[in-house]
Design an enzyme around this catalytic site. Sequence first.
Site, PDB file in Angstrom:
ATOM      1  N   SER A 220      -9.208   6.814  -6.964  1.00 19.98           N
ATOM      2  CA  SER A 220      -8.477   5.855  -6.144  1.00 19.98           C
ATOM      3  C   SER A 220      -7.241   5.372  -6.903  1.00 19.98           C
ATOM      4  O   SER A 220      -6.538   4.476  -6.466  1.00 19.98           O
ATOM      5  CB  SER A 220      -9.371   4.710  -5.691  1.00 19.98           C
ATOM      6  N   LEU A 221      -6.962   5.967  -8.077  1.00 21.95           N
ATOM      7  CA  LEU A 221      -5.665   5.882  -8.745  1.00 21.95           C
ATOM      8  C   LEU A 221      -5.222   4.472  -9.079  1.00 21.95           C
ATOM      9  O   LEU A 221      -4.031   4.195  -9.165  1.00 21.95           O
ATOM     10  CB  LEU A 221      -4.581   6.559  -7.876  1.00 21.95           C
ATOM     11  N   CYS A 222      -6.182   3.534  -9.272  1.00 26.90           N
ATOM     12  CA  CYS A 222      -5.813   2.152  -9.577  1.00 26.90           C
ATOM     13  C   CYS A 222      -4.936   1.567  -8.477  1.00 26.90           C
ATOM     14  O   CYS A 222      -4.066   0.749  -8.754  1.00 26.90           O
ATOM     15  CB  CYS A 222      -5.080   2.040 -10.912  1.00 26.90           C
ATOM     16  N   ASN A 223      -5.106   2.032  -7.268  1.00 20.95           N
ATOM     17  CA  ASN A 223      -4.311   1.491  -6.169  1.00 20.95           C
ATOM     18  C   ASN A 223      -5.238   1.330  -4.967  1.00 20.95           C
ATOM     19  O   ASN A 223      -5.235   2.145  -4.046  1.00 20.95           O
ATOM     20  CB  ASN A 223      -3.140   2.435  -5.859  1.00 20.95           C
TER      21      ASN A 223
END
Length: 737
Positions: A334-337
């Site tokens: 979730s790519l820190c987003n």
Amino acid sequence: MSSASQLSTRRVDDIRLRALRFFNADPDEFDLVFVANATAAIKLVAEVLRDSAPHGFWYAYHSDAHTSLVGVRELADRGSRCFGTDGEVDAWISELEVQDNVAVRDMPQLFAYPAQSNMNGRRLPRWCEDIRRASRSGGNDHVFTLLDAASLVATSPLHLGNASTAPDFTALSFYKVFGFPDLGALIVRKDAGHVFAQRRYFGGGTVDLVSTREIQWHAKKASFIHELLEDGTLPFHSIIALRSAFDTHERLYGSMDNISSHTRFLARRLYDQLSSLTHPNGTRVCQLYSHYDDPRTQGPIVAFNLRSSDGAWIGKTEVEKLASVKEIQIRSGSLCNPGGTASSLGWTGTDLRRLHASGLRCDDDHDILDDRPTGMLRVSLGAMTSVKDIDTFLGFVDEFYVEKSVDFTALPPSLPLPRLQPGFSIESISVYPIKSCGAFKVPDGQRWKVRREGLAWDREWCLVHQGTGAALNQKRYPRMALIQPFIDLDHQVLRISCPSSQKSLEISLVHEDTNPVPALCQTAMVCGNRVALQAYSSSKVSTFFSDFLGVPCTLARLSLQPSTSARVSSPSLDTMPGSFPQLLPTPAPTPARLSNESPILLISRSSVNRLNDTIKANSTGTKKAIAADVFRSNIVVVENTATNPRASVEQPYIEDTWTELSIGPSQLHFDVLGSCQRCQMVCIDQVTGVRGDEPLSTLAKTRRFAGKTYFGVHVGLADGPADGSGVMVGDIVLTGV
Ligand SMILES: *Cc1c(COP(=O)(O)O)cnc(C)c1O
């Protein structure tokens, strides 16, 4: 006053100025505070606003925000709001202009958003000037703006320029621009600097005078904003290194504008090609979450997921594993987003709470749930990315994920045959006494005991990190493959040797007090399961392994504690003392072992042969055959053309269809539990410990079903009385489908 101190102060001030200029910020209007990273800059602003008014502040953020911006909401005592769209931000700005509720008007408010989304590279509008104008005309001068420029500055110039249009606070990390040093900055518009005077904490460097006894009083430094905020000694070596970073970067690339047009060109090429990839039936290969309508609103980051021709999603972890053996670095998840990925993938907050309760975590490999991806893949380009890198990546996607109109080795259809067929026999039996280390080959003529939990002494021990207690694995430490165990039944010892060391280590097979006693009891996470272990406290044991692997570790054995390590006990005679210790009867639904998934892993020689034929056929003679031992199976079966005249040709992958087996003269009966899913560990040569890209590359192309790659089958002893007998090389294997 020392000259060393003077010199470092002067250097730091020069570099501060240079950094401001790098972001086109006039030093009369802006100050720059050195911090550890962008997150520290964001946190500093949040803490100051919390301190600045008696009841704290109200916070709003855009849903494209990085996790580090989202977390600010926990400090916002007056509440917070997430704007799901740009339109919602515009509407809020209009409200600011006509705010007649005095309570709202007077409270400090902070609006934060990313200059560029770290998820898909979208560049957001420049709202700061509008917000300042609207709030002023609405009579509120406590509305502040925080721009997270961490993703933008990596590949684009930042023009803070005119202070009236600039954000009040800008957060960024230098390592994303230069790679080194690990340092960040908070750039503050001087007009907004007054909030920092309210900061409660002070430390060395931020005060002029402090009294501690009768009167608790201090006077803060007041000449510069950075003086108020840089607590303690600055990381001055890193700051001085920053000057070299500026110089080198300029020498290599000239300017950020050059990097910006270079990466824009490459991203366009990548994006256009990914979006045009189709399967032979015309369906698209990539679902893209980045959009290239206008290069001004899009940075060089491409987020996507892959699908097969029938529309099924391909798990992100599968792609990442294969990319890693091909030495391509991509990010997945979730790519820190959290906001950006949830809205792109269609997950609601309720969904996420439900998935979390059922075990989903940010970095796990639950790639697809409810038929939807839980995360995505991301390719980020930078100054050093070349056309060749882009083409290599596109070639990788084409090679592995664009289906070709050739036949895949599919699971063969099951044939109507009598229940149990002869045709195979055992070629070799391997036991892995220490998880992830070398194999012990059971000698010919030796019948090896087997129980429901697997072969005797298989994964009875493991190596644990002395700091974290976690079990070590070959994926992280490929040299573990070179640690060679030998089970000496005559002397009742496990003898362990390593290539570089003359001496071998002996461990008693018997669970007794005579052991170099396991003193330290602990549990460790092994492949996602918590198991009880006893670590050997002897420094001789730990030194033996630590020296070889270059990591502080020691040996541990599955604990005998019946409450934690439930093993199936059997009333039969132990012909191999020490194996399968007798426990109090604790019926265990799943016997705890250190083996990853199954009691016994079985592969077929014919399948290994077929795989090697495929590897060779596709590599113009440059690739070596892979050895069967990379699959770390317990049993290799081989086709017995003599006993099965029907099988005049080999039947690779026939094991996928088996449901049961009967082995040896006493006809031990096994259930086939399913096919074995494979990861990059099969790429480690078990003789040299060196990692390559085969056989995973070929398996991924020829043996992928429903997005996962399989080779070999898991088997387990079926229910029924265990008679203490076992399996031996040469035993006939009857197979049932
Ligand atoms: C990387 C990044 C951060 C976090 O940066 P750190 O250096 O880890 O503090 C925050 N926001 C965005 C947009 C980023 O890309």
